[in-house]
Motif scaffolding. Sequence first.
Motif, PDB file in Angstrom:
ATOM      1  N   ALA A   1      -7.667  -0.988   2.680  1.00 45.82           N
ATOM      2  CA  ALA A   1      -6.519   0.160   2.269  1.00 45.82           C
ATOM      3  C   ALA A   1      -7.221   1.663   2.309  1.00 45.82           C
ATOM      4  O   ALA A   1      -8.339   1.810   1.933  1.00 45.82           O
ATOM      5  CB  ALA A   1      -6.007  -0.206   0.814  1.00 45.82           C
TER       6      ALA A   1
ATOM      7  N   HIS B   1     -10.614  -1.121  -0.728  1.00 43.95           N
ATOM      8  CA  HIS B   1     -10.530  -0.074  -0.321  1.00 43.95           C
ATOM      9  C   HIS B   1     -11.503   0.311   0.695  1.00 43.95           C
ATOM     10  O   HIS B   1     -12.480   0.007   0.769  1.00 43.95           O
ATOM     11  CB  HIS B   1     -10.524   1.281  -1.504  1.00 43.95           C
ATOM     12  CG  HIS B   1      -9.350   0.841  -2.286  1.00 43.95           C
ATOM     13  ND1 HIS B   1      -9.828   0.348  -3.857  1.00 43.95           N
ATOM     14  CD2 HIS B   1      -8.058   1.285  -2.414  1.00 43.95           C
ATOM     15  CE1 HIS B   1      -8.751   0.265  -4.376  1.00 43.95           C
ATOM     16  NE2 HIS B   1      -7.754   0.891  -3.835  1.00 43.95           N
TER      17      HIS B   1
ATOM     18  N   GLU C   1       0.921  -0.896  -0.127  1.00 43.45           N
ATOM     19  CA  GLU C   1      -0.064   0.005   0.067  1.00 43.45           C
ATOM     20  C   GLU C   1       1.010   1.236   0.021  1.00 43.45           C
ATOM     21  O   GLU C   1       1.941   1.479   0.950  1.00 43.45           O
ATOM     22  CB  GLU C   1      -1.009   0.006   1.141  1.00 43.45           C
ATOM     23  CG  GLU C   1      -1.734   1.268   1.125  1.00 43.45           C
ATOM     24  CD  GLU C   1      -2.817   1.265   2.290  1.00 43.45           C
ATOM     25  OE1 GLU C   1      -3.761   2.176   2.568  1.00 43.45           O
ATOM     26  OE2 GLU C   1      -2.770   0.294   3.265  1.00 43.45           O
TER      27      GLU C   1
ATOM     28  N   VAL D   1      -2.870   0.464  -3.996  1.00 42.95           N
ATOM     29  CA  VAL D   1      -2.455  -0.629  -3.244  1.00 42.95           C
ATOM     30  C   VAL D   1      -2.569  -2.031  -4.199  1.00 42.95           C
ATOM     31  O   VAL D   1      -3.338  -2.108  -5.013  1.00 42.95           O
ATOM     32  CB  VAL D   1      -3.658  -0.882  -2.247  1.00 42.95           C
ATOM     33  CG1 VAL D   1      -5.026  -1.011  -2.855  1.00 42.95           C
ATOM     34  CG2 VAL D   1      -3.279  -1.953  -1.488  1.00 42.95           C
TER      35      VAL D   1
END
Length: 219
Positions: free
Chosen positions: A141, A77, A43, A146
């Motif tokens: 993330a 995400h 990330e 990422v």
Amino acid sequence: MINRLLNTSSIVITLLVLCTQASAASFLVQDQHGLPLKNAVLEFSVTNPAAEAVSPPNTLIMDQVDKLFKPEVLVIHQGDYVNFPNSDNIRHHVYSFSSVKPFELKLYSGKSKAPLQFDVAGVAVLGCNIHDSMIGYIYIASSTQVLMTNEQGIARLADTVAYDSVNVWHASSVTRLTNMSYEDLSKSKNNNGALVINLVVEAPEPRNTFQSIFKKNGQ
């Protein structure tokens, strides 16, 4: 009990601190024996705003197939939703004690549940209350940039993305925190020009269960 299970080796993040803004197209993550590590998550903390453009939440799938989580590691995400469809013809009771998203779902074949939203960054470790050997991970993330390594341990980042740090996570990593300058990292290129990231990992136990993971590593 949840508070004791917040920090496990499964949610350990190795932080590679890059001293200068950098960009690179290819990374190789490998273990202490020089073998490639698949399902390592990278990330990036980016420095160009265009690379951090926020998109609407997506809905991704964490299935159960042949008494396994598919995929074993799901990267999403922050703010995304996850659907747990259960493609097996048996019942599963999926749950997580992880602080980023404690939950439980009783899943029957052919009977869907509403997707869950994961709005806190971190790693959720998943288990099944019926099949204790089922282990899965959802990496949430906070950055839009990422990646996850493939079977060859490779992850590729667009060379237009400028970043100043990268968080590297792997489920088997035993390294709590590693600080590495960009200069040192750039010296570790292999013959194909990939930046090499070395992680120390532990071999899985013959029967690696959800309870054994948290019993060994929970705090």
